[in-house]
Enzyme design. Structure first.
Site, PDB file in Angstrom:
ATOM      1  N   ARG A   1      56.397 158.607  53.817  1.00 19.44           N
ATOM      2  CA  ARG A   1      55.653 157.372  54.081  1.00 19.44           C
ATOM      3  C   ARG A   1      55.674 157.014  55.564  1.00 19.44           C
ATOM      4  NH1 ARG A   1      55.471 151.058  52.168  1.00 19.44           N
ATOM      5  NH2 ARG A   1      53.468 151.360  51.160  1.00 19.44           N
TER       6      ARG A   1
ATOM      7  N   TYR B   1      62.167 150.558  59.578  1.00 19.06           N
ATOM      8  CA  TYR B   1      63.493 151.083  59.252  1.00 19.06           C
ATOM      9  C   TYR B   1      63.834 152.317  60.098  1.00 19.06           C
ATOM     10  CZ  TYR B   1      63.017 147.559  55.711  1.00 19.06           C
ATOM     11  OH  TYR B   1      62.833 146.347  55.097  1.00 19.06           O
TER      12      TYR B   1
ATOM     13  N   GLN C   1      61.934 156.393  46.233  1.00 18.73           N
ATOM     14  CA  GLN C   1      61.894 156.304  47.695  1.00 18.73           C
ATOM     15  C   GLN C   1      63.313 156.265  48.249  1.00 18.73           C
ATOM     16  OE1 GLN C   1      61.034 152.714  50.177  1.00 18.73           O
ATOM     17  NE2 GLN C   1      59.060 153.733  50.514  1.00 18.73           N
TER      18      GLN C   1
ATOM     19  N   GLY D   1      50.592 147.028  45.871  1.00 19.82           N
ATOM     20  CA  GLY D   1      51.887 146.401  45.730  1.00 19.82           C
ATOM     21  C   GLY D   1      51.853 145.184  44.839  1.00 19.82           C
TER      22      GLY D   1
END
Length: 357
Positions: free
Chosen positions: A226, A179, A98, A310
């Protein structure tokens, strides 16, 4: 259950099951952003899932947000990640790295050269961030110039090439979780009046340009993206046209033929259904609150091609095997999520070890 453990396509690859390891920051890289031997062990342990999507890696110095996160933009970074990709491939796993630019979710104390963060607009997130000097207020970032935007696009392109040079199977562009790219999507973080602000087309522009540049560099079949529609992480509010922005974004990204769209679902079921209809390639779905009993249900319903997990994968290095045979799961130790050593990282027991204990 049979469908969960059937093969499926992820871009140019065939993966052995429909379980993925979701990207999770663990903050165990070296100070220079190189990956460690412990990270190689951590990822190799979890290679039983069909696809590993790694923790976020910064594409540049200014892209770093918190301490001890790995980079993927220097030769030293490439060499260190080769140990991880080799370890995962030795177990017949697939791994996408990523790539994430933190944008305003940063602090000069965490960035090489003590650089001021870059963001769509000079608006600070109203929260604190962990630094080497303790918790501090997130400072006001510098609004990106058009030159900054062009440099950032090239940084993502270069980082994608570095990931492939490190023998990763592909990359995931991080457009989620508060982000940089989601900051461009969000009306309360992006007040620009140029081609990158205002309309949904403009707010989605940078994400599409980055994806286009990465595809040109490494190929669409090695590129994923994503999103986290509606997420308020990082003090973001996307506004009433948020769902329309994601429908537009998914439509434009779909035209590129990406390997997958990775959706972190925050509850808008109508939008999720629309994204499934729009997206023609592999769709990965991550529901943060999904319980053990519901594993596989989105595969059976056709809503997802792959389900990502996760903390359950974090705490269970043999997660796929445990799901296959119905074995109990280890509990996760949240106090060891970020930083530290092997504890809460590579010392979670596998089934045989748990039985012996």
């Amino acid at each position: 259950m049979n469908k969960l453990f059937s093969t499926t396509k992820v871009g140019r690859y065939t993966v052995e099951n429909r379980l993925a390891m979701a990207p999770m920051t663990r903050s165990r890289a070296n100070p220079d952003g190189t990956a460690t031997e412990l990270m190689a062990e951590y990822y190799q342990q979890r290679a039983g899932v069909g696809l590993i999507i790694t923790e976020a890696t910064q594409p540049s110095d200014i892209g770093q947000g918190v301490i001890s996160t790995p980079g993927i933009y220097t030769q030293a970074h490439i060499d260190s990640w080769k140990k991880i990709t080799s370890a995962v491939h030795a177990k017949d796993g697939r791994l996408f790295i990523q790539i994430m630019h933190s944008g305003r979710m940063s602090h000069p104390d965490n960035v090489p050269g003590n650089l001021q963060a870059l963001a769509p607009s000079a608006l600070a997130a109203q929260q604190k961030i962990h630094t080497a000097n303790g918790m501090q207020d997130i400072p006001v970032p510098r609004e990106m110039t058009l030159d900054d935007i062009r440099t950032t696009i090239d940084d993502f392109r270069h980082a994608a090439r570095c990931a492939i040079d490190a023998s990763a199977d592909g990359v995931e562009i991080h457009g989620a979780n508060g982000y940089l790219l989601q900051q461009f999507f969000a009306a309360n973080a992006n007040t620009r009046s140029d081609a990158y602000g205002g309309s949904i087309e403009n707010r989605a522009r940078l994400a599409i340009e980055i994806a286009t540049a990465v595809v040109a560099e490494i190929g669409a079949d090695r590129t994923g993206f994503r999103i986290s529609p509606g997420a308020t992480l990082g003090d973001l509010a996307e506004g009433p046209d948020g769902p329309a922005l994601y429908r537009y974004l998914a439509t434009e990204l779909d035209k590129l033929g990406l390997a997958f769209l990775d959706v972190m679902h925050w509850g808008d079921d109508a939008l999720l259904s629309d994204l499934r209809s729009i997206w023609r390639q592999t769709l990965i779905l991550n529901r943060p609150s999904r319980s053990r009993e519901l594993v596989g249900t989105d595969i059976v319903s056709g809503l997802a091609d792959i389900e990502a997990y996760g903390s359950m994968v974090l705490a269970n290095p043999d997660f796929a095997q445990r799901i296959l045979i119905g074995a109990p799961l280890n509990s996760v130790e949240s106090s060891t999520f970020f930083g530290g050593g092997a504890r809460g990282y590579t010392d979670y027991p596998r089934l045989a070890e748990a039985a012996a204990a």
